[in-house]
Motif scaffolding. Structure first.
Motif, PDB file in Angstrom:
ATOM      1  N   GLU A  45       0.857  -1.194   0.000  1.00  0.00           N
ATOM      2  CA  GLU A  45       0.000   0.000   0.000  1.00  0.00           C
ATOM      3  C   GLU A  45       0.886   1.234   0.000  1.00  0.00           C
ATOM      4  O   GLU A  45       1.956   1.239   0.618  1.00  0.00           O
ATOM      5  CB  GLU A  45      -0.909   0.044   1.226  1.00  0.00           C
ATOM      6  N   LYS A  46       0.403   2.282  -0.675  1.00  0.00           N
ATOM      7  CA  LYS A  46       1.104   3.562  -0.658  1.00  0.00           C
ATOM      8  C   LYS A  46       0.310   4.588   0.136  1.00  0.00           C
ATOM      9  O   LYS A  46      -0.919   4.579   0.132  1.00  0.00           O
ATOM     10  CB  LYS A  46       1.333   4.067  -2.089  1.00  0.00           C
ATOM     11  N   LYS A  47       1.037   5.453   0.801  1.00  0.00           N
ATOM     12  CA  LYS A  47       0.426   6.596   1.471  1.00  0.00           C
ATOM     13  C   LYS A  47       0.597   7.805   0.567  1.00  0.00           C
ATOM     14  O   LYS A  47       1.716   8.163   0.192  1.00  0.00           O
ATOM     15  CB  LYS A  47       1.087   6.855   2.823  1.00  0.00           C
TER      16      LYS A  47
END
Length: 217
Positions: A45-47
């Motif tokens: 997942e990317k922020k």
């Protein structure tokens, strides 16, 4: 018996969001962080941290007016429909006379997309240099044409050297949506095509990055 069917060509009109992309002066650049990884957590997942008008994006009427609609308040049908390209390369000002040359096609469309060729400067300081913009008369005329929105391959519908966003005021004040920072417009040769520009459905959104495409017949 299976009957072969024609496949429409889809053209991506969207710039990729990156940390070093051009942003409007005074806006912070995007921050893209790796939140989790497949190797460590078992999923990636990317922020993402960025302003609502970053990259290829859509302006809602609420971008300029406190009492106008946000994107999430508009029906999904607002974001797609027949469109035409108006070539404004080589111009400094888009006048009503120029628009009148395309009036017949414009009358058949929900979106008018202006192709200036300015996207070739994406990623350089020249992207903020002068580019074609509508004058007041042309912008006002467009608000009478039963359109859903307008698009352009530049960073703004107003010049960079102004303090009041007059063209935004005229267009957004009439209820249109505006799409800025489009790309690949010079690859579209169809006189009329289907335009799709879907914003993220963010609560009370004054704007949003979009994935814009052209579906060619």
């Amino acid at each position: 018996m299976n009957t072969p069917h024609s496949r429409a060509k889809v053209v991506d009109l969207t710039h990729t969001i990156t940390e070093d992309m051009p942003v409007y002066p005074g806006t912070e650049a995007p921050i893209i962080e790796q939140g989790t990884t497949v190797a460590k957590e078992g999923f990636a997942e990317k922020k993402l941290t960025f302003f609502s008008h970053v990259g290829t994006h859509m302006d809602a009427p609420a971008h300029i007016f406190e009492d106008k609609k946000t994107l999430d308040a508009l029906p999904a049908s607002t974001f797609t429909g027949p469109a035409c390209i108006v070539d404004v390369s080589g111009l400094t000002v888009i006048t009503l006379d120029e628009l009148k040359r395309h009036e017949e096609r414009i009358s058949q469309c929900d979106f008018v997309i202006f192709s200036s060729g300015h996207e070739k400067n994406w990623g350089t300081a020249k992207y903020f240099s002068p580019f074609p913009t509508l004058d007041k008369e042309a912008a006002t005329w467009l608000t009478t044409q039963n359109l859903k929105g307008l698009g352009i391959d530049t960073i703004s519908f107003d010049p960079m050297d102004i303090t009041r966003l007059l063209i935004h005021e005229i267009l957004l004040g009439s209820g249109l949506v505006l799409i800025e920072n489009l790309k690949n417009l010079n690859t579209i040769t169809a006189p009329i095509f289907t335009f799709v520009a879907l914003p993220l459905k963010i609560l009370e959104s004054d704007g949003s990055p979009i994935r814009a495409i052209a579906v060619l017949p």
